[in-house]
Design a protein around this motif. Structure first.
Motif, PDB file in Angstrom:
ATOM      1  N   GLY A  80       0.721  -1.307  -0.134  1.00 15.61           N
ATOM      2  CA  GLY A  80       0.094   0.181   0.017  1.00 15.61           C
ATOM      3  C   GLY A  80       0.881   1.216  -0.127  1.00 15.61           C
ATOM      4  O   GLY A  80       2.074   1.303  -0.245  1.00 15.61           O
ATOM      5  N   GLU A  81       0.133   2.227   0.580  1.00 19.86           N
ATOM      6  CA  GLU A  81       0.760   3.732   0.530  1.00 19.86           C
ATOM      7  C   GLU A  81       0.731   4.385   1.669  1.00 19.86           C
ATOM      8  O   GLU A  81      -0.259   4.239   2.528  1.00 19.86           O
ATOM      9  CB  GLU A  81       0.111   4.605  -0.522  1.00 19.86           C
ATOM     10  N   VAL A  82       1.895   4.878   2.032  1.00 23.51           N
ATOM     11  CA  VAL A  82       1.954   5.599   3.361  1.00 23.51           C
ATOM     12  C   VAL A  82       0.958   6.837   3.260  1.00 23.51           C
ATOM     13  O   VAL A  82       1.149   7.594   2.567  1.00 23.51           O
ATOM     14  CB  VAL A  82       3.319   6.082   3.862  1.00 23.51           C
ATOM     15  N   VAL A  83       0.076   6.984   4.189  1.00 21.24           N
ATOM     16  CA  VAL A  83      -0.825   8.130   4.178  1.00 21.24           C
ATOM     17  C   VAL A  83      -0.339   9.307   5.390  1.00 21.24           C
ATOM     18  O   VAL A  83      -0.272  10.306   5.006  1.00 21.24           O
ATOM     19  CB  VAL A  83      -2.179   7.763   4.935  1.00 21.24           C
ATOM     20  N   GLU A  84       0.135   8.771   6.487  1.00 17.24           N
ATOM     21  CA  GLU A  84       0.799   9.422   7.334  1.00 17.24           C
ATOM     22  C   GLU A  84       2.036   8.876   8.018  1.00 17.24           C
ATOM     23  O   GLU A  84       1.843   7.804   8.255  1.00 17.24           O
ATOM     24  CB  GLU A  84      -0.387  10.063   8.234  1.00 17.24           C
ATOM     25  N   SER A  85       2.969   9.648   8.592  1.00 15.25           N
ATOM     26  CA  SER A  85       4.120   9.085   9.123  1.00 15.25           C
ATOM     27  C   SER A  85       4.524   9.776  10.262  1.00 15.25           C
ATOM     28  O   SER A  85       4.745  11.092  10.216  1.00 15.25           O
ATOM     29  CB  SER A  85       5.138   8.755   8.301  1.00 15.25           C
ATOM     30  N   ARG A  86       4.871   9.223  11.275  1.00 13.01           N
ATOM     31  CA  ARG A  86       5.686   9.821  12.515  1.00 13.01           C
ATOM     32  C   ARG A  86       6.780   8.961  12.735  1.00 13.01           C
ATOM     33  O   ARG A  86       7.456   8.932  13.807  1.00 13.01           O
ATOM     34  CB  ARG A  86       4.820   9.899  13.477  1.00 13.01           C
ATOM     35  N   HIS A  87       7.594   8.675  11.556  1.00 12.12           N
ATOM     36  CA  HIS A  87       8.855   7.849  11.525  1.00 12.12           C
ATOM     37  C   HIS A  87       9.729   8.654  10.600  1.00 12.12           C
ATOM     38  O   HIS A  87       9.251   8.827   9.406  1.00 12.12           O
ATOM     39  CB  HIS A  87       8.444   6.402  11.416  1.00 12.12           C
ATOM     40  N   PRO A  88      10.902   8.867  10.980  1.00  8.64           N
ATOM     41  CA  PRO A  88      11.853   9.529   9.845  1.00  8.64           C
ATOM     42  C   PRO A  88      12.409   8.896   8.604  1.00  8.64           C
ATOM     43  O   PRO A  88      12.626   9.543   7.456  1.00  8.64           O
ATOM     44  CB  PRO A  88      13.060   9.604  10.876  1.00  8.64           C
ATOM     45  N   LYS A  89      12.125   7.655   8.600  1.00  8.51           N
ATOM     46  CA  LYS A  89      12.382   6.811   7.104  1.00  8.51           C
ATOM     47  C   LYS A  89      11.339   6.788   6.149  1.00  8.51           C
ATOM     48  O   LYS A  89      11.540   6.229   5.387  1.00  8.51           O
ATOM     49  CB  LYS A  89      13.023   5.467   7.703  1.00  8.51           C
ATOM     50  N   PHE A  90      10.053   7.194   6.534  1.00 11.15           N
ATOM     51  CA  PHE A  90       9.021   7.015   5.722  1.00 11.15           C
ATOM     52  C   PHE A  90       8.264   8.288   5.682  1.00 11.15           C
ATOM     53  O   PHE A  90       8.065   9.154   6.610  1.00 11.15           O
ATOM     54  CB  PHE A  90       7.782   5.956   6.368  1.00 11.15           C
ATOM     55  N   ALA A  91       7.718   8.848   4.383  1.00 10.06           N
ATOM     56  CA  ALA A  91       7.025   9.759   4.225  1.00 10.06           C
ATOM     57  C   ALA A  91       5.510   9.351   3.528  1.00 10.06           C
ATOM     58  O   ALA A  91       5.557   8.394   2.856  1.00 10.06           O
ATOM     59  CB  ALA A  91       7.818  10.590   3.309  1.00 10.06           C
ATOM     60  N   ALA A  92       4.641  10.163   3.622  1.00  9.02           N
ATOM     61  CA  ALA A  92       3.521  10.204   2.781  1.00  9.02           C
ATOM     62  C   ALA A  92       3.651  10.029   1.345  1.00  9.02           C
ATOM     63  O   ALA A  92       4.409  10.583   0.882  1.00  9.02           O
ATOM     64  CB  ALA A  92       2.691  11.553   3.108  1.00  9.02           C
ATOM     65  N   GLY A  93       3.018   8.936   0.989  1.00  5.84           N
ATOM     66  CA  GLY A  93       3.391   8.604  -0.779  1.00  5.84           C
ATOM     67  C   GLY A  93       4.178   7.508  -0.729  1.00  5.84           C
ATOM     68  O   GLY A  93       4.406   7.044  -2.129  1.00  5.84           O
ATOM     69  N   ASP A  94       4.995   7.228   0.198  1.00  2.55           N
ATOM     70  CA  ASP A  94       6.028   5.906  -0.175  1.00  2.55           C
ATOM     71  C   ASP A  94       5.161   4.863  -0.305  1.00  2.55           C
ATOM     72  O   ASP A  94       4.130   4.238   0.317  1.00  2.55           O
ATOM     73  CB  ASP A  94       6.716   5.625   1.198  1.00  2.55           C
ATOM     74  N   LYS A  95       5.566   4.025  -1.394  1.00  3.28           N
ATOM     75  CA  LYS A  95       4.907   2.593  -1.550  1.00  3.28           C
ATOM     76  C   LYS A  95       5.578   1.430  -0.468  1.00  3.28           C
ATOM     77  O   LYS A  95       7.009   1.547  -0.664  1.00  3.28           O
ATOM     78  CB  LYS A  95       4.796   2.119  -3.094  1.00  3.28           C
ATOM     79  N   VAL A  96       4.862   0.829  -0.060  1.00  4.44           N
ATOM     80  CA  VAL A  96       5.258  -0.164   1.090  1.00  4.44           C
ATOM     81  C   VAL A  96       4.822  -1.442   1.090  1.00  4.44           C
ATOM     82  O   VAL A  96       3.649  -1.745   0.618  1.00  4.44           O
ATOM     83  CB  VAL A  96       5.166   0.384   2.626  1.00  4.44           C
ATOM     84  N   VAL A  97       5.593  -2.430   1.456  1.00  2.00           N
ATOM     85  CA  VAL A  97       4.955  -3.957   1.699  1.00  2.00           C
ATOM     86  C   VAL A  97       5.322  -4.322   3.223  1.00  2.00           C
ATOM     87  O   VAL A  97       6.187  -3.850   3.860  1.00  2.00           O
ATOM     88  CB  VAL A  97       5.796  -4.846   0.905  1.00  2.00           C
ATOM     89  N   GLY A  98       4.289  -5.019   3.823  1.00  2.00           N
ATOM     90  CA  GLY A  98       4.176  -5.359   5.252  1.00  2.00           C
ATOM     91  C   GLY A  98       3.245  -6.581   5.408  1.00  2.00           C
ATOM     92  O   GLY A  98       2.619  -7.059   4.683  1.00  2.00           O
TER      93      GLY A  98
END
Length: 338
Positions: free
Chosen positions: A76-94
């Motif tokens: 999916g896609e990061v909607v909101e982040s409070r982690h320095p390595k991830f930003a809104a819009g990043d595509k991620v797998v988990g």
């Protein structure tokens, strides 16, 4: 924060799994804490291993908890982040599970990984360039260890694991033979995936008949076998294995309803000095970077053309899952959420 639809395991199956084992709920998404990331899932992975975890039985992993979101891989896609390595819009797998959104503690090892969708579609990170692909890579390279010119057979050849196994075997100069259910799947295995042959197990009433077809497709015998099914299919392959052959035991979908799976010819393990080794790919995280790099290259260059079955909407997940267990899917089974 958005409302979040979720599917929980409501009760454990008795025999075959049913849609009534699951429950759809809507929950509030909690506010993010420091170090957390909110992910909007685009695709949910449905995999055979999930059936085993629905049982309250001793296994290689803890059972799925009742009343909790069904576990499963997601992209999916990061909607909101409070982690320095991830930003809104990043595509991620988990491993976000059967839900539309997930709040992820991104510092946990393996919890979330950024992916590049320039050459590989996002959904493929749940299949060919994800856990199923790495499963094929590990079983082939670490257990079967094929040499050029040898014959490698895989059951469920049109699925996410089997299709990757074929491409990897061909890249190593092997004869790749698939076993699949139905003429359409077999045609895809040879025409699109590049296998040398594919046998439709549905055309064979017993192991002896299937074994005769394998003899024709594998005139030099079978040196390596990647097992996803068990039962009659494994019995048929055992009759054609060469001395010192290797069997990578990945899945036994024939027994996922809890019934015993008798083996008709166990003496052949001794007679042919076979290596039969089961494995769980999550126990071998050290090989994932190497495997993913090769798999991504195979997909990006068109040498591996994965096929997907896509159900629409979270509500469709239970029936899609049950259909996959019956072989109704064609390729990797996904649920599209966004």
């Amino acid at each position: 924060m958005p409302k979040n639809k979720q599917i929980l395991l409501d009760n454990r199956p008795e025999g075959e799994a049913k849609a009534s084992n699951f429950k759809l709920v809507t929950s509030e998404t909690p506010a993010l804490k420091d170090g957390e990331v909110l992910v909007r899932h685009h695709f949910l992975s449905l995999d055979p291993y999930m059936r085993g975890r629905m049982n309250d039985a001793k296994s290689y992993a803890a059972p799925q908890e009742l009343g909790k979101v069904m576990q499963g891989g997601t992209v999916g896609e990061v909607v909101e982040s409070r982690h320095p390595k991830f930003a809104a819009g990043d595509k991620v797998v988990g491993m976000g599970g059967w839900q539309e959104y997930a709040v992820v503690a991104a510092d946990q090892p393996g919890a979330l990984r950024k992916v590049d969708t320039t050459h590989v579609p996002l959904s493929h990170y749940l299949g060919a360039v994800g856990m199923p692909g790495v499963t094929a890579w590990y079983g082939l390279n670490k257990i079967i260890e094929p040499k050029a010119g040898q014959t490698v057979v895989v059951s469920a050849a049109s699925g996410a694991v089997g299709s990757a196994l074929g491409a990897l075997a061909k890249a190593r100069g092997c004869r790749a033979v698939g076993i699949a259910g139905g003429p359409d799947k077999c045609k895809y295995v040879t025409a699109d995936l590049g296998f040398d042959a594919c046998i439709d197990y549905k055309q064979h009433a017993d192991a002896q008949s299937l074994s005769r077809a394998l003899k024709e497709a594998c005139p030099q015998g079978i040196d390596g076998y990647f097992e996803n099914v068990g039962g009659m299919v494994m019995d048929a392959v055992m009759l054609r294995m060469n001395a010192f052959g290797r069997i990578a035991l990945c899945g036994m979908i024939a027994g996922y309803d809890g019934k015993p799976i008798p083996m008709a010819y166990p003496q052949l393990i001794l007679t042919n000095r076979l290596l039969v080794q089961g494995f769980i790919v999550s126990e071998h995280m050290d090989v994932w970077p190497q495997a993913l790099q090769e798999l991504g290259t195979l997909v990006g260059t068109g040498k591996l053309r994965p096929r997907e079955s896509v159900a629409q909407g979270l509500e469709a997940a239970p029936e899609a899952f049950l259909g996959m267990l019956k072989g109704r899917n064609f390729g990797k089974q996904l649920v599209k959420l966004a």
